[in-house]
Write an enzyme that holds these catalytic residues in place. Structure first.
Site, PDB file in Angstrom:
ATOM      1  N   ASP A  93       0.852  -1.183   0.000  1.00 56.50           N
ATOM      2  CA  ASP A  93       0.000   0.000   0.000  1.00 56.50           C
ATOM      3  C   ASP A  93       0.893   1.240   0.000  1.00 56.50           C
ATOM      4  O   ASP A  93       2.111   1.142   0.113  1.00 56.50           O
ATOM      5  CB  ASP A  93      -0.976  -0.017   1.166  1.00 56.50           C
ATOM      6  CG  ASP A  93      -0.285   0.007   2.523  1.00 56.50           C
ATOM      7  OD1 ASP A  93       0.914   0.283   2.565  1.00 56.50           O
ATOM      8  OD2 ASP A  93      -0.969  -0.242   3.533  1.00 56.50           O
ATOM      9  N   GLY A  95       0.752   4.039   2.009  1.00 56.66           N
ATOM     10  CA  GLY A  95       0.888   4.822   3.224  1.00 56.66           C
ATOM     11  C   GLY A  95      -0.268   5.767   3.453  1.00 56.66           C
ATOM     12  O   GLY A  95      -0.372   6.400   4.504  1.00 56.66           O
ATOM     13  N   ASP A 147      -3.006   8.206  -1.989  1.00 54.29           N
ATOM     14  CA  ASP A 147      -4.315   8.850  -2.087  1.00 54.29           C
ATOM     15  C   ASP A 147      -4.613   9.620  -0.813  1.00 54.29           C
ATOM     16  O   ASP A 147      -3.913   9.485   0.192  1.00 54.29           O
ATOM     17  CB  ASP A 147      -5.411   7.814  -2.365  1.00 54.29           C
ATOM     18  CG  ASP A 147      -5.486   6.745  -1.268  1.00 54.29           C
ATOM     19  OD1 ASP A 147      -4.460   6.501  -0.597  1.00 54.29           O
ATOM     20  OD2 ASP A 147      -6.567   6.155  -1.081  1.00 54.29           O
ATOM     21  N   ASP A 266      -7.917  -7.545   1.002  1.00 49.50           N
ATOM     22  CA  ASP A 266      -6.936  -7.743   2.072  1.00 49.50           C
ATOM     23  C   ASP A 266      -7.586  -7.303   3.371  1.00 49.50           C
ATOM     24  O   ASP A 266      -8.474  -6.450   3.373  1.00 49.50           O
ATOM     25  CB  ASP A 266      -5.664  -6.912   1.833  1.00 49.50           C
ATOM     26  CG  ASP A 266      -5.851  -5.457   2.274  1.00 49.50           C
ATOM     27  OD1 ASP A 266      -5.386  -5.105   3.374  1.00 49.50           O
ATOM     28  OD2 ASP A 266      -6.502  -4.682   1.538  1.00 49.50           O
ATOM     29  N   CYS A 304     -11.204 -29.333   8.220  1.00 44.72           N
ATOM     30  CA  CYS A 304     -10.169 -28.328   7.945  1.00 44.72           C
ATOM     31  C   CYS A 304      -8.783 -28.956   8.091  1.00 44.72           C
ATOM     32  O   CYS A 304      -8.502 -29.624   9.090  1.00 44.72           O
ATOM     33  CB  CYS A 304     -10.319 -27.152   8.910  1.00 44.72           C
ATOM     34  SG  CYS A 304      -9.064 -25.868   8.679  1.00 44.72           S
ATOM     35  N   CYS A 306      -5.917 -27.471   8.576  1.00 46.94           N
ATOM     36  CA  CYS A 306      -4.916 -26.636   9.247  1.00 46.94           C
ATOM     37  C   CYS A 306      -4.436 -27.289  10.541  1.00 46.94           C
ATOM     38  O   CYS A 306      -5.120 -28.154  11.113  1.00 46.94           O
ATOM     39  CB  CYS A 306      -5.489 -25.244   9.528  1.00 46.94           C
ATOM     40  SG  CYS A 306      -6.460 -25.134  11.043  1.00 46.94           S
ATOM     41  N   CYS A 309      -6.755 -27.471  13.669  1.00 47.35           N
ATOM     42  CA  CYS A 309      -7.852 -28.438  13.670  1.00 47.35           C
ATOM     43  C   CYS A 309      -7.385 -29.871  13.919  1.00 47.35           C
ATOM     44  O   CYS A 309      -8.199 -30.798  13.907  1.00 47.35           O
ATOM     45  CB  CYS A 309      -8.650 -28.316  12.376  1.00 47.35           C
ATOM     46  SG  CYS A 309      -9.642 -26.775  12.331  1.00 47.35           S
ATOM     47  N   HIS A 334      -5.537 -21.011  11.312  1.00 52.04           N
ATOM     48  CA  HIS A 334      -6.868 -21.530  10.976  1.00 52.04           C
ATOM     49  C   HIS A 334      -7.682 -20.495  10.221  1.00 52.04           C
ATOM     50  O   HIS A 334      -8.306 -20.807   9.188  1.00 52.04           O
ATOM     51  CB  HIS A 334      -7.629 -21.956  12.229  1.00 52.04           C
ATOM     52  CG  HIS A 334      -9.071 -22.273  11.927  1.00 52.04           C
ATOM     53  ND1 HIS A 334      -9.464 -23.461  11.383  1.00 52.04           N
ATOM     54  CD2 HIS A 334     -10.194 -21.492  12.029  1.00 52.04           C
ATOM     55  CE1 HIS A 334     -10.769 -23.433  11.169  1.00 52.04           C
ATOM     56  NE2 HIS A 334     -11.244 -22.244  11.556  1.00 52.04           N
TER      57      HIS A 334
END
Length: 373
Positions: A93, A95, A147, A266, A304, A306, A309, A334
């Site tokens: 990004d 800033g 911006d 994001d 799941c 991950c 889990c 997770h």
């Protein structure tokens, strides 16, 4: 071509799009979610673990990295890719949002923004040209233009001033760019005014940026307002360029925004909530510290893959109650895994022309069946 967006399919009954964004460091399947690595790390998670969640692209923060360790340090360490060992695409990004969040200690003029570091109070001058210079040193694949973000609600005159300044700053960023291997995304501003959003999008589209973001939302307005503005803005943006809704958000916000034409997202929410003991699941969120989980032998989600889990809810609760750092790490992984699964399911539903029914099913499962979000 170094950067290209290929639009593969449009959903039959919504504005959802299925595509792929080609970059020098690999392809980003869209709709897609980018984990936030503010200071060169997705907080509490190794870069290999981030990759294992299914992420294609991550985000770094220009403001924070410019302060610590400094853009020159990152450059001398080989850029963000070499420093972090993330070999996929990275977006940084500009800033601008941090400037907005530091509004009590900054001064905005046509030239740029002057503000004090939150670390040591040093005076910092951030212009569009300097933002580009920093991001080129960081070596990200996508650099956001600087911006002017303002708090909402605001007077229409203030919204117009910030929007017009953002357009002028976008042109200055475009003129300052020197790296062919870095794409710039412009940022549409205009507050909660549909007319201004369309005007800003149209003027930026005429500048032919490789991608476009919708900024200045998810700053406290109602979700319905964000959806309204997104729906009004997307048709004014080029069909053949990726569309990125900055800083969003809850899982429901992602799929509602996909329905309105957004491709990229994001947010810090999956990791921040994970560190605070909240896990996202397909049947709603779980507050793992709650006493009801003390003797619970179930995993967060049975299917799941991950590492969280592999453990019981009771064990995960114990880690949080005991102050063990493993608890926040596991819930962060997770939640990132959950977000990527939602995005994979989203892409598949679009390809089948079943996104509308997919959206309704998710809203019902997550407890949003009777609302717009």
């Amino acid at each position: 071509m170094t950067f290209e967006f290929k639009l593969h399919h449009r959903d039959a009954s919504t504005s959802a799009r299925r595509g792929v964004f080609l970059t020098p460091h690999g392809d980003v399947q869209t709709p897609g979610f980018m984990p936030v690595g503010t200071q060169g790390t997705v907080k509490g998670v190794t870069i290999d673990q981030v990759a294992q969640t299914g992420a294609h692209m991550i985000l770094g923060n220009t403001y924070h990295l410019a302060l610590r360790p400094g853009a020159e340090t990152v450059r001398r360490l080989g850029g963000l890719h070499a420093m972090t060992r993330w070999d996929g695409p990275i977006l940084t990004d500009s800033g601008g949002f941090q400037v907005f969040s530091l509004k009590g200690i900054n001064k905005i003029s046509e030239e740029g923004v002057v503000f004090r570091s939150h670390i040591d109070g040093a005076l910092i001058d951030l212009t569009p040209e300097h933002s580009v210079e920093i991001q080129e040193a960081l070596g990200s694949d996508v650099a956001m233009v600087l911006d002017h973000v303002i708090a909402l609600p605001a007077l229409r005159s203030e919204v117009v001033e910030a929007m017009e300044r953002s357009i002028r700053w976008a042109k200055r960023c475009q003129d300052a760019a020197t790296r062919a291997d870095q794409a710039q995304f412009a940022i549409v501003q205009g507050g909660l005014d549909e007319e201004l959003r369309v005007q800003c999008a149209s003027e930026l589209a005429a500048m032919n940026f490789p991608g476009y973001a919708v900024g200045g939302l998810s700053v406290g307005e109602a979700p319905e307002e964000m959806y309204r503005i997104t729906a009004a803005t997307c048709p004014a943006l080029p069909e053949n360029k990726p569309r990125y809704l900055m800083g969003v958000g809850r899982p429901i916000d992602l799929i509602e925004s996909v329905a309105r034409g957004i491709d990229l997202f994001d947010c810090v929410m999956p990791t921040r909530n994970g560190r605070n003991g909240l896990a996202f699941t397909d049947t709603g969120h779980i507050k793992i510290r709650n006493a009801v989980h003390r003797y619970d032998t179930q995993p967060l989600e049975p299917d799941c893959p991950c590492p969280a889990c592999r453990h019981s809810r009771g064990y995960l609760r114990h880690l949080f109650v005991a102050g063990e750092m493993l608890g926040p790490i596991l819930l962060s992984i997770h939640n990132l895994t959950f977000y990527q699964r939602v995005m994979r399911e989203t892409r598949a539903a679009i390809e089948r022309d079943e996104f509308a029914s997919f959206l309704l099913a998710k809203k019902k499962a997550w407890g949003f069946a009777d609302s717009a979000g």
